[in-house]
Design a protein around this motif. Structure first.
Motif, PDB file in Angstrom:
ATOM      1  N   MET A   1      60.428  42.296  38.830  1.00 27.48           N
ATOM      2  CA  MET A   1      59.230  42.065  39.619  1.00 27.48           C
ATOM      3  C   MET A   1      58.032  42.022  38.669  1.00 27.48           C
ATOM      4  SD  MET A   1      57.543  44.322  42.716  1.00 27.48           S
ATOM      5  CE  MET A   1      58.664  43.861  44.012  1.00 27.48           C
ATOM      6  N   THR A   2      57.182  41.046  38.883  1.00 24.60           N
ATOM      7  CA  THR A   2      55.988  40.879  38.058  1.00 24.60           C
ATOM      8  C   THR A   2      55.016  42.039  38.306  1.00 24.60           C
ATOM      9  OG1 THR A   2      56.225  38.490  38.272  1.00 24.60           O
ATOM     10  CG2 THR A   2      54.099  39.302  37.488  1.00 24.60           C
ATOM     11  N   PRO A   3      54.473  42.634  37.253  1.00 24.25           N
ATOM     12  CA  PRO A   3      53.485  43.710  37.446  1.00 24.25           C
ATOM     13  C   PRO A   3      52.253  43.182  38.196  1.00 24.25           C
ATOM     14  CG  PRO A   3      54.207  43.613  35.151  1.00 24.25           C
ATOM     15  CD  PRO A   3      54.761  42.405  35.834  1.00 24.25           C
ATOM     16  N   ASP A   4      51.665  44.022  39.027  1.00 21.70           N
ATOM     17  CA  ASP A   4      50.474  43.641  39.799  1.00 21.70           C
ATOM     18  C   ASP A   4      49.376  43.077  38.909  1.00 21.70           C
ATOM     19  OD1 ASP A   4      51.732  44.501  42.110  1.00 21.70           O
ATOM     20  OD2 ASP A   4      50.630  46.397  42.209  1.00 21.70           O
ATOM     21  N   SER A   5      49.227  43.631  37.717  1.00 20.87           N
ATOM     22  CA  SER A   5      48.147  43.210  36.815  1.00 20.87           C
ATOM     23  C   SER A   5      48.300  41.772  36.334  1.00 20.87           C
ATOM     24  CB  SER A   5      48.064  44.155  35.614  1.00 20.87           C
ATOM     25  OG  SER A   5      49.279  44.112  34.879  1.00 20.87           O
ATOM     26  N   GLU A   6      49.488  41.197  36.465  1.00 25.56           N
ATOM     27  CA  GLU A   6      49.726  39.833  36.015  1.00 25.56           C
ATOM     28  C   GLU A   6      49.692  38.812  37.153  1.00 25.56           C
ATOM     29  OE1 GLU A   6      53.247  39.637  33.595  1.00 25.56           O
ATOM     30  OE2 GLU A   6      52.679  41.448  32.491  1.00 25.56           O
ATOM     31  N   LEU A   7      49.420  39.254  38.361  1.00 27.85           N
ATOM     32  CA  LEU A   7      49.400  38.368  39.522  1.00 27.85           C
ATOM     33  C   LEU A   7      48.018  37.771  39.742  1.00 27.85           C
ATOM     34  CD1 LEU A   7      51.367  40.623  42.055  1.00 27.85           C
ATOM     35  CD2 LEU A   7      52.273  38.713  40.718  1.00 27.85           C
ATOM     36  N   SER A   8      47.981  36.568  40.296  1.00 33.54           N
ATOM     37  CA  SER A   8      46.705  36.012  40.757  1.00 33.54           C
ATOM     38  C   SER A   8      46.265  36.817  41.977  1.00 33.54           C
ATOM     39  CB  SER A   8      46.878  34.539  41.150  1.00 33.54           C
ATOM     40  OG  SER A   8      47.635  34.439  42.352  1.00 33.54           O
ATOM     41  N   GLU A   9      45.027  36.637  42.398  1.00 30.88           N
ATOM     42  CA  GLU A   9      44.571  37.350  43.597  1.00 30.88           C
ATOM     43  C   GLU A   9      45.436  37.010  44.802  1.00 30.88           C
ATOM     44  OE1 GLU A   9      40.050  38.645  43.674  1.00 30.88           O
ATOM     45  OE2 GLU A   9      40.254  36.469  43.557  1.00 30.88           O
TER      46      GLU A   9
ATOM     47  N   TYR B   1      38.858  47.297  46.803  1.00 30.53           N
ATOM     48  CA  TYR B   1      39.150  46.221  45.851  1.00 30.53           C
ATOM     49  C   TYR B   1      37.871  45.442  45.544  1.00 30.53           C
ATOM     50  CZ  TYR B   1      41.291  42.023  43.901  1.00 30.53           C
ATOM     51  OH  TYR B   1      41.625  40.987  43.090  1.00 30.53           O
ATOM     52  N   ASP B   2      37.123  45.120  46.576  1.00 28.58           N
ATOM     53  CA  ASP B   2      35.888  44.357  46.410  1.00 28.58           C
ATOM     54  C   ASP B   2      34.859  45.135  45.590  1.00 28.58           C
ATOM     55  OD1 ASP B   2      34.102  42.121  47.003  1.00 28.58           O
ATOM     56  OD2 ASP B   2      33.080  43.493  48.378  1.00 28.58           O
ATOM     57  N   GLN B   3      34.712  46.404  45.859  1.00 25.95           N
ATOM     58  CA  GLN B   3      33.752  47.224  45.125  1.00 25.95           C
ATOM     59  C   GLN B   3      34.153  47.363  43.654  1.00 25.95           C
ATOM     60  OE1 GLN B   3      30.679  48.452  46.274  1.00 25.95           O
ATOM     61  NE2 GLN B   3      31.275  46.888  47.748  1.00 25.95           N
ATOM     62  N   HIS B   4      35.441  47.519  43.401  1.00 27.08           N
ATOM     63  CA  HIS B   4      35.905  47.586  42.011  1.00 27.08           C
ATOM     64  C   HIS B   4      35.599  46.278  41.288  1.00 27.08           C
ATOM     65  CE1 HIS B   4      38.789  47.225  38.688  1.00 27.08           C
ATOM     66  NE2 HIS B   4      38.566  48.521  38.550  1.00 27.08           N
ATOM     67  N   ALA B   5      35.886  45.157  41.943  1.00 27.26           N
ATOM     68  CA  ALA B   5      35.610  43.847  41.333  1.00 27.26           C
ATOM     69  C   ALA B   5      34.116  43.706  41.031  1.00 27.26           C
ATOM     70  CB  ALA B   5      36.072  42.723  42.251  1.00 27.26           C
ATOM     71  N   ALA B   6      33.272  44.112  41.963  1.00 31.36           N
ATOM     72  CA  ALA B   6      31.820  43.993  41.775  1.00 31.36           C
ATOM     73  C   ALA B   6      31.356  44.828  40.579  1.00 31.36           C
ATOM     74  CB  ALA B   6      31.087  44.424  43.041  1.00 31.36           C
ATOM     75  N   ARG B   7      31.928  46.011  40.424  1.00 28.50           N
ATOM     76  CA  ARG B   7      31.527  46.884  39.313  1.00 28.50           C
ATOM     77  C   ARG B   7      31.997  46.362  37.966  1.00 28.50           C
ATOM     78  NH1 ARG B   7      29.892  51.862  39.242  1.00 28.50           N
ATOM     79  NH2 ARG B   7      31.414  52.489  37.676  1.00 28.50           N
ATOM     80  N   HIS B   8      33.030  45.528  37.986  1.00 24.46           N
ATOM     81  CA  HIS B   8      33.624  45.078  36.728  1.00 24.46           C
ATOM     82  C   HIS B   8      33.519  43.571  36.521  1.00 24.46           C
ATOM     83  CE1 HIS B   8      35.072  49.082  35.826  1.00 24.46           C
ATOM     84  NE2 HIS B   8      35.376  49.185  37.099  1.00 24.46           N
ATOM     85  N   GLY B   9      32.581  42.930  37.229  1.00 20.62           N
ATOM     86  CA  GLY B   9      32.296  41.520  36.993  1.00 20.62           C
ATOM     87  C   GLY B   9      33.216  40.521  37.660  1.00 20.62           C
ATOM     88  N   GLY B  10      34.064  40.968  38.566  1.00 17.87           N
ATOM     89  CA  GLY B  10      34.969  40.057  39.266  1.00 17.87           C
ATOM     90  C   GLY B  10      34.347  39.503  40.534  1.00 17.87           C
ATOM     91  N   ALA B  11      34.971  38.473  41.063  1.00 16.17           N
ATOM     92  CA  ALA B  11      34.472  37.833  42.283  1.00 16.17           C
ATOM     93  C   ALA B  11      34.751  38.671  43.523  1.00 16.17           C
ATOM     94  CB  ALA B  11      35.097  36.452  42.446  1.00 16.17           C
TER      95      ALA B  11
END
Length: 118
Positions: free
Chosen positions: A1-9, A39-49
């Motif tokens: 199984m592909t690790p979550d970190s390697e998956l597209s959104e 998830y959204d708040q983490h993305a916002a804090r780290h420059g993600g969409a």
């Protein structure tokens, strides 16, 4: 199984949709919304969409605006007959709301991927 970190959104949220209890405990609309908000708040804090643009996309999908944040707009689409309280959805409405939310999220992300493609 592909690790979550390697998956597209889209792939990541497809996995969450397939195994929601592994990600949120009891898979209720309220818990899925809490997970997506984190998830959204983490993305916002780290420059993600994150979920930028989701509320506006849901307005367009619904065909009208309202004062609700994106979870309420998603509920309008999933439960056009209405609801009393997000924390007290009847089991059948809760299950439908979760399913529709994941379907809408996938459609939103698919459109965003297409718009970002070179």
């Amino acid at each position: 199984m592909t690790p979550d970190s390697e998956l597209s959104e889209r792939e990541y949220f497809a996995r969450v949709r397939q195994y929601p209890d592994l990600f949120v405990g009891r898979a209720t609309f309220h818990m899925v919304v809490a997970f997506l908000t984190g998830y959204d708040q983490h993305a916002a804090r780290h420059g993600g969409a994150g979920l930028d643009g989701l509320r506006e996309w849901l307005f367009a999908r619904r065909g009208k605006e309202c004062d609700h944040a994106w979870p309420g707009v998603a509920l309008h689409i999933a439960l056009p007959h209405g609801w009393r309280h997000i924390h007290e959805l009847p089991p059948e409405d809760d299950a439908r709301a979760v399913e529709v939310l994941f379907r809408l999220l996938d459609e939103f992300l698919a459109e965003r991927e297409t718009a970002q493609a070179p």
